[in-house]
Design a protein around this motif. Sequence first.
Motif, PDB file in Angstrom:
ATOM      1  N   TYR A 175       0.580  -1.770   0.342  1.00  0.00           N
ATOM      2  CA  TYR A 175      -0.126   0.464   0.413  1.00  0.00           C
ATOM      3  C   TYR A 175       1.102   1.232  -0.290  1.00  0.00           C
ATOM      4  CZ  TYR A 175      -4.005  -2.998   1.529  1.00  0.00           C
ATOM      5  OH  TYR A 175      -4.946  -4.102   1.568  1.00  0.00           O
ATOM      6  N   TYR A 176       0.753   1.665  -1.093  1.00  0.00           N
ATOM      7  CA  TYR A 176       0.941   3.297  -1.035  1.00  0.00           C
ATOM      8  C   TYR A 176       0.607   4.691  -0.045  1.00  0.00           C
ATOM      9  CZ  TYR A 176       2.895   1.441  -4.969  1.00  0.00           C
ATOM     10  OH  TYR A 176       3.831  -0.375  -5.993  1.00  0.00           O
ATOM     11  N   LEU A 177       1.657   5.382   1.041  1.00  0.00           N
ATOM     12  CA  LEU A 177       0.944   5.948   1.790  1.00  0.00           C
ATOM     13  C   LEU A 177       1.386   7.406   1.617  1.00  0.00           C
ATOM     14  CD1 LEU A 177       2.797   4.008   4.682  1.00  0.00           C
ATOM     15  CD2 LEU A 177       0.489   3.539   4.051  1.00  0.00           C
ATOM     16  N   GLY A 178       1.801   8.000   0.475  1.00  0.00           N
ATOM     17  CA  GLY A 178       2.028   8.893  -0.239  1.00  0.00           C
ATOM     18  C   GLY A 178       0.780  10.345   0.563  1.00  0.00           C
ATOM     19  N   GLY A 179       1.214  11.526   0.436  1.00  0.00           N
ATOM     20  CA  GLY A 179      -0.536  11.924   0.924  1.00  0.00           C
ATOM     21  C   GLY A 179       0.766  13.978  -0.026  1.00  0.00           C
ATOM     22  N   TYR A 180      -0.435  14.608   0.614  1.00  0.00           N
ATOM     23  CA  TYR A 180      -0.562  16.278   0.509  1.00  0.00           C
ATOM     24  C   TYR A 180      -0.526  16.997   1.349  1.00  0.00           C
ATOM     25  CZ  TYR A 180       0.329  19.308  -3.463  1.00  0.00           C
ATOM     26  OH  TYR A 180       0.704  20.527  -4.272  1.00  0.00           O
ATOM     27  N   GLN A 181      -0.034  18.581   1.165  1.00  0.00           N
ATOM     28  CA  GLN A 181       0.265  19.674   1.936  1.00  0.00           C
ATOM     29  C   GLN A 181      -0.851  19.791   2.430  1.00  0.00           C
ATOM     30  OE1 GLN A 181       3.729  21.678   1.376  1.00  0.00           O
ATOM     31  NE2 GLN A 181       3.590  21.957  -0.672  1.00  0.00           N
ATOM     32  N   SER A 182      -1.541  19.399   1.044  1.00  0.00           N
ATOM     33  CA  SER A 182      -3.219  20.347   1.014  1.00  0.00           C
ATOM     34  C   SER A 182      -4.632  19.975   1.321  1.00  0.00           C
ATOM     35  CB  SER A 182      -2.970  22.391   0.135  1.00  0.00           C
ATOM     36  OG  SER A 182      -3.391  21.657  -0.808  1.00  0.00           O
TER      37      SER A 182
END
Length: 236
Positions: free
Chosen positions: A91-98
Amino acid sequence: ITEYRYRGANPKNYVTFNNEVWRVIGVFPTDDGTGKIENRIKIIRNESIGNKYWTTVNNNWTIASLNEYLNGTYYSSLSSKAQSMIKDTKYYLGGYQSGSTTSVDMYSYERKRKGYGTYYYADNPNSWIGKIALMYVSDYGYASDVCETKKLYDTTTTDLQACNNTNWLYKGAYEWLLPQYASVIDRVFLVLSVGGVATNIADKYQRGVRPVLYLTSDAKITGGSGTSSSPYTLGL
C-alpha cells in the motif's frame, strides 16, 4: 499500467465476502510486497465497521492504532475462507500538504518516493506491506462519474461535492482515508459527510472505517450479477 475501476452512481459491483456485502473498487496491477506484480481485485466493505480513531500517535500508518486493529483484531474476526482470499499488498502512503489538489494529482502523490513536507510528513515511510487498509483519496475521486479533475475541497460547485450523486463510494458520512497530510504531524485525509475530501486530526476524532483489501490473484467471480439483490460470489 492498465487499471479497471467501477465508476458512477450505482455500478454492478456488489460482492459477497465474509458473508457480508462488499463492493469491488476495481482490478489493479498489484505488488505483493516482494516485487511480484499480479492483477488483483480490490474490494471495500459496503458499510462502516464503526467510528474509530485513525491513530493515537501520528500520521504514520505503519504504527497507527487503526492499522493494528484492522490487521489484528478485525482480521482475526474474518471467516477462514475470507482470510484465505487475502494476500499481502504493498500500500502506498503518500499524501499532500493541502486539499486544493485533484484526485488525478493525488494518484501520483500517493505513490511519490520523496518529498519531505510535500508528500510525507517528516521521515514517514512511503509504503507499507500488509493485508487490510483504507481506500486512497484517488479511489474515492475516481469512483465519481468523470469528476476526478475537480478539487478535493473548494466550493460545492468546484470540488467533489458536486459529484456526490454520481459517486458510488459517497455515503453521506465522515470516513477515514489512507493518505497523510504531509505538513502536519497528526492530520490525515478523510471523506466529509457533505462530500469532498479534506483533513482531520487523526487522534482527536473518531470517524467511519470501511476496510479495504486486495484479493489473491486466483480469486474468481463464481456467480451472481453484481447487483445489490444478486451480488457476485467468490471462489478460489
